[in-house]
Design a protein around this motif. Sequence first.
Motif, mmCIF file in Angstrom:
data_model
loop_
_atom_site.group_PDB
_atom_site.id
_atom_site.type_symbol
_atom_site.label_atom_id
_atom_site.label_comp_id
_atom_site.label_asym_id
_atom_site.label_seq_id
_atom_site.Cartn_x
_atom_site.Cartn_y
_atom_site.Cartn_z
ATOM 1 N N VAL A 88 -23.054 -25.229 15.685
ATOM 2 C CA VAL A 88 -21.946 -25.695 16.514
ATOM 3 C C VAL A 88 -20.590 -25.341 15.918
ATOM 4 C CG1 VAL A 88 -23.206 -27.557 17.646
ATOM 5 C CG2 VAL A 88 -22.006 -28.015 15.524
ATOM 6 N N THR A 89 -20.570 -24.804 14.722
ATOM 7 C CA THR A 89 -19.288 -24.391 14.153
ATOM 8 C C THR A 89 -18.840 -23.093 14.808
ATOM 9 O OG1 THR A 89 -18.062 -23.941 12.126
ATOM 10 C CG2 THR A 89 -20.325 -23.162 12.199
ATOM 11 N N PRO A 90 -17.573 -23.008 15.175
ATOM 12 C CA PRO A 90 -17.095 -21.802 15.860
ATOM 13 C C PRO A 90 -16.731 -20.653 14.917
ATOM 14 C CG PRO A 90 -15.356 -23.432 15.750
ATOM 15 C CD PRO A 90 -16.575 -24.068 15.150
ATOM 16 N N LEU A 91 -16.850 -20.867 13.622
ATOM 17 C CA LEU A 91 -16.425 -19.850 12.665
ATOM 18 C C LEU A 91 -17.604 -19.108 12.045
ATOM 19 C CD1 LEU A 91 -13.599 -21.748 10.722
ATOM 20 C CD2 LEU A 91 -13.408 -20.318 12.767
ATOM 21 N N ALA A 92 -17.373 -17.837 11.776
ATOM 22 C CA ALA A 92 -18.351 -17.012 11.078
ATOM 23 C C ALA A 92 -18.350 -17.401 9.596
ATOM 24 C CB ALA A 92 -17.988 -15.536 11.244
ATOM 25 N N PRO A 93 -19.356 -16.984 8.834
ATOM 26 C CA PRO A 93 -19.434 -17.374 7.420
ATOM 27 C C PRO A 93 -18.189 -17.044 6.595
ATOM 28 C CG PRO A 93 -21.520 -16.449 8.118
ATOM 29 C CD PRO A 93 -20.559 -16.258 9.255
ATOM 30 N N THR A 94 -17.605 -15.886 6.777
ATOM 31 C CA THR A 94 -16.406 -15.528 6.010
ATOM 32 C C THR A 94 -15.238 -16.435 6.384
ATOM 33 O OG1 THR A 94 -17.150 -13.238 5.907
ATOM 34 C CG2 THR A 94 -14.823 -13.654 5.432
ATOM 35 N N LEU A 115 -5.995 -16.139 8.925
ATOM 36 C CA LEU A 115 -7.125 -15.398 8.361
ATOM 37 C C LEU A 115 -8.434 -15.631 9.125
ATOM 38 C CD1 LEU A 115 -6.391 -15.862 4.561
ATOM 39 C CD2 LEU A 115 -6.279 -13.722 5.871
ATOM 40 N N THR A 116 -8.611 -16.828 9.653
ATOM 41 C CA THR A 116 -9.842 -17.106 10.395
ATOM 42 C C THR A 116 -9.788 -16.556 11.816
ATOM 43 O OG1 THR A 116 -9.037 -19.267 11.159
ATOM 44 C CG2 THR A 116 -10.362 -19.221 9.121
ATOM 45 N N GLY A 117 -8.582 -16.419 12.352
ATOM 46 C CA GLY A 117 -8.457 -15.960 13.729
ATOM 47 C C GLY A 117 -8.818 -17.038 14.737
ATOM 48 N N ALA A 118 -8.916 -18.272 14.292
ATOM 49 C CA ALA A 118 -9.294 -19.381 15.165
ATOM 50 C C ALA A 118 -8.060 -20.011 15.797
ATOM 51 C CB ALA A 118 -10.041 -20.438 14.349
ATOM 52 N N ASP A 119 -8.258 -20.625 16.962
ATOM 53 C CA ASP A 119 -7.163 -21.405 17.531
ATOM 54 C C ASP A 119 -7.227 -22.814 16.939
ATOM 55 O OD1 ASP A 119 -9.089 -22.931 18.956
ATOM 56 O OD2 ASP A 119 -8.860 -21.717 20.766
ATOM 57 N N ASP A 120 -6.295 -23.661 17.303
ATOM 58 C CA ASP A 120 -6.219 -24.995 16.707
ATOM 59 C C ASP A 120 -7.488 -25.821 16.938
ATOM 60 O OD1 ASP A 120 -3.737 -24.773 15.493
ATOM 61 O OD2 ASP A 120 -2.661 -25.365 17.316
ATOM 62 N N ALA A 121 -8.042 -25.769 18.161
ATOM 63 C CA ALA A 121 -9.239 -26.556 18.477
ATOM 64 C C ALA A 121 -10.452 -26.064 17.685
ATOM 65 C CB ALA A 121 -9.523 -26.513 19.972
ATOM 66 N N GLU A 122 -10.620 -24.750 17.607
ATOM 67 C CA GLU A 122 -11.734 -24.191 16.830
ATOM 68 C C GLU A 122 -11.598 -24.541 15.356
ATOM 69 O OE1 GLU A 122 -12.635 -20.137 19.434
ATOM 70 O OE2 GLU A 122 -11.100 -20.114 17.857
ATOM 71 N N PHE A 123 -10.387 -24.458 14.867
ATOM 72 C CA PHE A 123 -10.133 -24.757 13.455
ATOM 73 C C PHE A 123 -10.422 -26.235 13.163
ATOM 74 C CE2 PHE A 123 -7.510 -25.366 9.637
ATOM 75 C CZ PHE A 123 -7.872 -24.246 8.892
ATOM 76 N N ALA A 124 -10.004 -27.108 14.071
ATOM 77 C CA ALA A 124 -10.239 -28.547 13.888
ATOM 78 C C ALA A 124 -11.738 -28.867 13.915
ATOM 79 C CB ALA A 124 -9.509 -29.340 14.958
ATOM 80 N N LEU A 125 -12.473 -28.257 14.836
ATOM 81 C CA LEU A 125 -13.916 -28.477 14.909
ATOM 82 C C LEU A 125 -14.596 -27.968 13.636
ATOM 83 C CD1 LEU A 125 -16.562 -29.291 16.231
ATOM 84 C CD2 LEU A 125 -16.523 -27.097 17.472
ATOM 85 N N ALA A 126 -14.216 -26.784 13.197
ATOM 86 C CA ALA A 126 -14.807 -26.227 11.980
ATOM 87 C C ALA A 126 -14.506 -27.106 10.764
ATOM 88 C CB ALA A 126 -14.303 -24.810 11.759
ATOM 89 N N ALA A 127 -13.298 -27.659 10.711
ATOM 90 C CA ALA A 127 -12.939 -28.547 9.608
ATOM 91 C C ALA A 127 -13.793 -29.818 9.657
ATOM 92 C CB ALA A 127 -11.456 -28.902 9.669
ATOM 93 N N TYR A 128 -14.031 -30.345 10.846
ATOM 94 C CA TYR A 128 -14.889 -31.522 10.992
ATOM 95 C C TYR A 128 -16.299 -31.210 10.495
ATOM 96 C CZ TYR A 128 -17.258 -35.524 13.070
ATOM 97 O OH TYR A 128 -18.005 -36.654 13.253
#
Length: 173
Positions: A88-94, A115-128
């Motif tokens: 469920v994480t929107p980010l790739a391993p790197t 560097l991640t290329g994520a938007d705010d929502a994707e970044f917040a979900l990945a951080a969670y």
Amino acid sequence: MGLSEIAAGLELTTEQVDRGVATVDDTDVDRDARLREYESDLPCTAAAAGTVLDRYESGASVGEAGEAAALAPVTAAKLLHRCGFDGVTPLAPTARQVLRDWLDGRLSRADALELTGADDAEFALAAYVETHDPIPELAETVRRDAAAPLAEDALVSKRDALAETMSTASDLR
């Protein structure tokens, strides 16, 4: 060597021990009760969690499952993560490593976002996802409800559960 030589020393008995049918049954786990027990650790109510899990397990997308429970897709994704669902994480391993660098204070948030290329929502979900581990008791319950193996390998789980009923090579002497 003939068949009679091979069979020499073998004995037949007419007595057999009836051991019954060995079964492994994990259906006694009440998922809704388990969700209520861990409700304070979830990003939504236990009732909403049950709806999301039912819909997601029946093939709905994360967004559709969340919508059925009146939750935002990101909240449904957080719930699924806490219940042990992978991916469920929107980010790739790197990109996840970049996020970990931000969480450790080695990067600014702006640099990590870039560097991640994520938007705010994707970044917040990945951080969670990075900062909240799945709840093992919920993950166990969800796997059982989904008829998935209780451990990494179903064969090993069954062998362990039925160990008392199995014979070994040393029993054949």
